[in-house]
Design a protein around this motif. Structure first.
Motif, PDB file in Angstrom:
ATOM      1  N   ARG A   6      52.393  14.220  84.020  1.00  0.00           N
ATOM      2  CA  ARG A   6      53.648  13.483  84.080  1.00  0.00           C
ATOM      3  C   ARG A   6      53.394  11.988  84.195  1.00  0.00           C
ATOM      4  O   ARG A   6      54.054  11.175  83.552  1.00  0.00           O
ATOM      5  N   TRP A   7      52.419  11.616  85.034  1.00  0.00           N
ATOM      6  CA  TRP A   7      52.071  10.205  85.198  1.00  0.00           C
ATOM      7  C   TRP A   7      51.529   9.630  83.897  1.00  0.00           C
ATOM      8  O   TRP A   7      51.882   8.518  83.497  1.00  0.00           O
ATOM      9  N   TRP A   8      50.669  10.385  83.221  1.00  0.00           N
ATOM     10  CA  TRP A   8      50.084   9.920  81.960  1.00  0.00           C
ATOM     11  C   TRP A   8      51.155   9.761  80.881  1.00  0.00           C
ATOM     12  O   TRP A   8      51.166   8.797  80.131  1.00  0.00           O
ATOM     13  N   LYS A   9      52.074  10.724  80.840  1.00  0.00           N
ATOM     14  CA  LYS A   9      53.162  10.636  79.863  1.00  0.00           C
ATOM     15  C   LYS A   9      54.030   9.418  80.133  1.00  0.00           C
ATOM     16  O   LYS A   9      54.427   8.696  79.204  1.00  0.00           O
ATOM     17  N   GLY A  10      54.340   9.172  81.419  1.00  0.00           N
ATOM     18  CA  GLY A  10      55.138   8.001  81.762  1.00  0.00           C
ATOM     19  C   GLY A  10      54.448   6.698  81.405  1.00  0.00           C
ATOM     20  O   GLY A  10      55.087   5.752  80.934  1.00  0.00           O
ATOM     21  N   LEU A  11      53.118   6.657  81.618  1.00  0.00           N
ATOM     22  CA  LEU A  11      52.365   5.453  81.286  1.00  0.00           C
ATOM     23  C   LEU A  11      52.373   5.201  79.778  1.00  0.00           C
ATOM     24  O   LEU A  11      52.577   4.059  79.325  1.00  0.00           O
ATOM     25  N   ILE A  12      52.167   6.253  78.990  1.00  0.00           N
ATOM     26  CA  ILE A  12      52.171   6.114  77.533  1.00  0.00           C
ATOM     27  C   ILE A  12      53.548   5.672  77.041  1.00  0.00           C
ATOM     28  O   ILE A  12      53.667   4.800  76.164  1.00  0.00           O
ATOM     29  N   GLU A  13      54.595   6.261  77.603  1.00  0.00           N
ATOM     30  CA  GLU A  13      55.942   5.891  77.185  1.00  0.00           C
ATOM     31  C   GLU A  13      56.266   4.450  77.556  1.00  0.00           C
ATOM     32  O   GLU A  13      57.024   3.781  76.855  1.00  0.00           O
ATOM     33  N   PHE A  14      55.685   3.966  78.670  1.00  0.00           N
ATOM     34  CA  PHE A  14      55.915   2.573  79.059  1.00  0.00           C
ATOM     35  C   PHE A  14      55.146   1.614  78.154  1.00  0.00           C
ATOM     36  O   PHE A  14      55.677   0.582  77.736  1.00  0.00           O
ATOM     37  N   GLN A 175      55.602   2.480  67.651  1.00  0.00           N
ATOM     38  CA  GLN A 175      54.894   2.414  68.929  1.00  0.00           C
ATOM     39  C   GLN A 175      53.985   1.190  69.005  1.00  0.00           C
ATOM     40  O   GLN A 175      53.831   0.600  70.081  1.00  0.00           O
ATOM     41  N   LEU A 176      53.388   0.799  67.885  1.00  0.00           N
ATOM     42  CA  LEU A 176      52.545  -0.389  67.872  1.00  0.00           C
ATOM     43  C   LEU A 176      53.386  -1.644  68.083  1.00  0.00           C
ATOM     44  O   LEU A 176      52.986  -2.561  68.810  1.00  0.00           O
ATOM     45  N   LEU A 177      54.551  -1.695  67.457  1.00  0.00           N
ATOM     46  CA  LEU A 177      55.472  -2.808  67.691  1.00  0.00           C
ATOM     47  C   LEU A 177      55.893  -2.857  69.150  1.00  0.00           C
ATOM     48  O   LEU A 177      55.968  -3.932  69.757  1.00  0.00           O
ATOM     49  N   GLU A 307      69.159   0.156  65.895  1.00  0.00           N
ATOM     50  CA  GLU A 307      68.369   1.053  65.072  1.00  0.00           C
ATOM     51  C   GLU A 307      67.631   2.047  65.946  1.00  0.00           C
ATOM     52  O   GLU A 307      67.087   1.690  66.987  1.00  0.00           O
ATOM     53  N   ARG A 308      67.615   3.264  65.507  1.00  0.00           N
ATOM     54  CA  ARG A 308      66.851   4.277  66.217  1.00  0.00           C
ATOM     55  C   ARG A 308      65.501   4.427  65.541  1.00  0.00           C
ATOM     56  O   ARG A 308      65.417   4.551  64.327  1.00  0.00           O
ATOM     57  N   VAL A 309      64.472   4.424  66.341  1.00  0.00           N
ATOM     58  CA  VAL A 309      63.121   4.512  65.798  1.00  0.00           C
ATOM     59  C   VAL A 309      62.511   5.817  66.245  1.00  0.00           C
ATOM     60  O   VAL A 309      62.679   6.237  67.390  1.00  0.00           O
ATOM     61  N   PRO A 310      61.812   6.496  65.359  1.00  0.00           N
ATOM     62  CA  PRO A 310      61.269   7.805  65.707  1.00  0.00           C
ATOM     63  C   PRO A 310      60.071   7.679  66.626  1.00  0.00           C
ATOM     64  O   PRO A 310      59.354   6.685  66.611  1.00  0.00           O
ATOM     65  N   ALA A 311      59.865   8.675  67.428  1.00  0.00           N
ATOM     66  CA  ALA A 311      58.680   8.731  68.277  1.00  0.00           C
ATOM     67  C   ALA A 311      57.489   9.148  67.454  1.00  0.00           C
ATOM     68  O   ALA A 311      57.595   9.963  66.549  1.00  0.00           O
ATOM     69  N   GLU A 315      54.248  15.264  72.216  1.00  0.00           N
ATOM     70  CA  GLU A 315      53.958  15.522  73.621  1.00  0.00           C
ATOM     71  C   GLU A 315      52.588  16.109  73.837  1.00  0.00           C
ATOM     72  O   GLU A 315      51.944  15.889  74.844  1.00  0.00           O
ATOM     73  N   LYS A 316      52.082  16.854  72.868  1.00  0.00           N
ATOM     74  CA  LYS A 316      50.783  17.476  73.060  1.00  0.00           C
ATOM     75  C   LYS A 316      49.641  16.464  73.065  1.00  0.00           C
ATOM     76  O   LYS A 316      48.530  16.770  73.438  1.00  0.00           O
ATOM     77  N   GLN A 317      49.934  15.214  72.613  1.00  0.00           N
ATOM     78  CA  GLN A 317      48.889  14.194  72.600  1.00  0.00           C
ATOM     79  C   GLN A 317      48.903  13.356  73.871  1.00  0.00           C
ATOM     80  O   GLN A 317      48.154  12.409  73.995  1.00  0.00           O
ATOM     81  N   LEU A 318      49.777  13.677  74.812  1.00  0.00           N
ATOM     82  CA  LEU A 318      49.925  12.827  75.977  1.00  0.00           C
ATOM     83  C   LEU A 318      49.003  13.194  77.116  1.00  0.00           C
ATOM     84  O   LEU A 318      49.027  12.577  78.162  1.00  0.00           O
TER      85      LEU A 318
END
Length: 320
Positions: A6-14, A175-177, A307-311, A315-318
């Motif tokens: 959960r922590w890793w996923k939150g960090l990646i999303e941030f 995600q890079l942007l 604009e909506r941007v796709p993810a 999740e399996k890569q998080l």
């Protein structure tokens, strides 16, 4: 999901929030305008400031010698002058070409032509000028260098650039942007928090004396001392307000309900600095950085986007 996942996923999303490139367009156009105005402001004084020994107000060689104490690898205009000397080109010609190139790169960034090379050359030439005139440089030069550094590393060109219209380019990774915008956001948070904390440690901002000294010291004394004396009781209030705005920036700028208010406050502060002290370049670069970092997506007119941007990260890569 385990706490670690959960922590890793939150960090990646941030760190990698999906973003459009509208913020990058604001950064590119704003810094292009900044570089062009910087070059035009120094048009008549360029040779006077950056000439060799015996010509400038403070010789370029003295400024470069002081800079070399930090690191001999920092770019300087002396490098270009020495390179021109090997090719049989005089110092005055090299300085003229450097100024013209800086102005040209600013214009290229404005219209979005050759974005990446223009950003790299503008960063290099401005860094050379700032370091060669180290005794005359101030905060605007530091933030210009920082902004151009982030710009040249960002995924250029944006879709509003002329490059995008002339050459078919694949859409940039959202995600890079988002990552490069996040880096800029975090950097600004550190800048304002450290600046606000430093102001709070002394009593000069609490009693207004620092504001008084700033507004009465030449060449920043644009406001008559009579007016300052008349409103002297407002100086402590303004000083405390500046401390609170900067200190609270890294906290309230992230909250959606307070982001717009804090952004308006910080922009108003820099506009006031530009108007009352004549630090127009400093005010402009800080406004550009703040609009690019937090203006796009807020309720700032002309900078909203839905604009909506796709993810991109499934999740399996998080997992770490």
């Amino acid at each position: 999901m385990t706490p670690l996942r959960r922590w890793w996923k939150g960090l990646i999303e941030f760190l990698f929030p999906p973003e459009t490139d509208k913020w990058l367009a604001v950064l590119r156009v704003g810094l292009g305008l900044q570089v062009a105005i910087y070059a035009l402001f120094l048009r008549s004084d360029w040779h006077y400031l950056f000439a060799g020994t015996g010509k400038g107000l403070v010789s370029r060689e003295l400024g470069e010698a002081i800079t070399s104490f930090d690191s001999p690898l920092i770019p300087k205009l002396g490098w270009l002058v020495a390179l021109g000397g090997h090719a049989g080109v005089g110092e005055e010609t090299v300085l003229t070409v450097a100024w013209a190139s800086l102005l040209c790169m600013g214009c290229c960034l404005l219209v979005g032509l050759f974005c990446r090379p223009a950003a790299i050359i503008a960063w290099f030439l401005h860094l050379c000028a700032a370091e060669s005139g180290g005794l005359l440089a101030y905060g605007a030069d530091n933030f210009m260098t920082t902004g151009l550094f982030y710009l040249m590393l960002s995924p250029l060109p944006d879709r509003y650039a002329l490059d995008h219209r002339l050459v078919r380019i694949k859409p940039k990774d959202p995600q890079l942007l988002g990552f490069w915008r996040r880096v800029l956001q975090v950097h600004l948070c550190f800048v304002y928090f450290i600046g606000g904390l430093a102001k709070c440690l002394g009593d000069g901002w609490w009693n207004g004396s620092n504001l008084w000294r700033s507004l009465t010291r030449p060449p920043l004394n644009l406001i008559s001392p009579d007016i300052l004396v008349r409103f002297k009781y407002a100086l402590p209030v303004l000083g405390i307000s500046i401390c609170l705005i900067e200190l609270g920036y890294p906290f309230f700028i992230w909250i959606k309900k307070t982001r717009f208010v804090w952004l308006v406050c910080i922009l108003a502060m820099h506009i006031a600095i530009g108007l009352t002290m004549g630090l127009h370049l400093f005010a402009l670069v800080m406004i550009v950085l703040n609009l690019a970092a937090f203006g796009v997506g807020s309720r700032v007119p002309f900078l909203r986007h839905r604009e909506r941007v796709p993810a991109v990260f499934p999740e399996k890569q998080l997992s770490p």
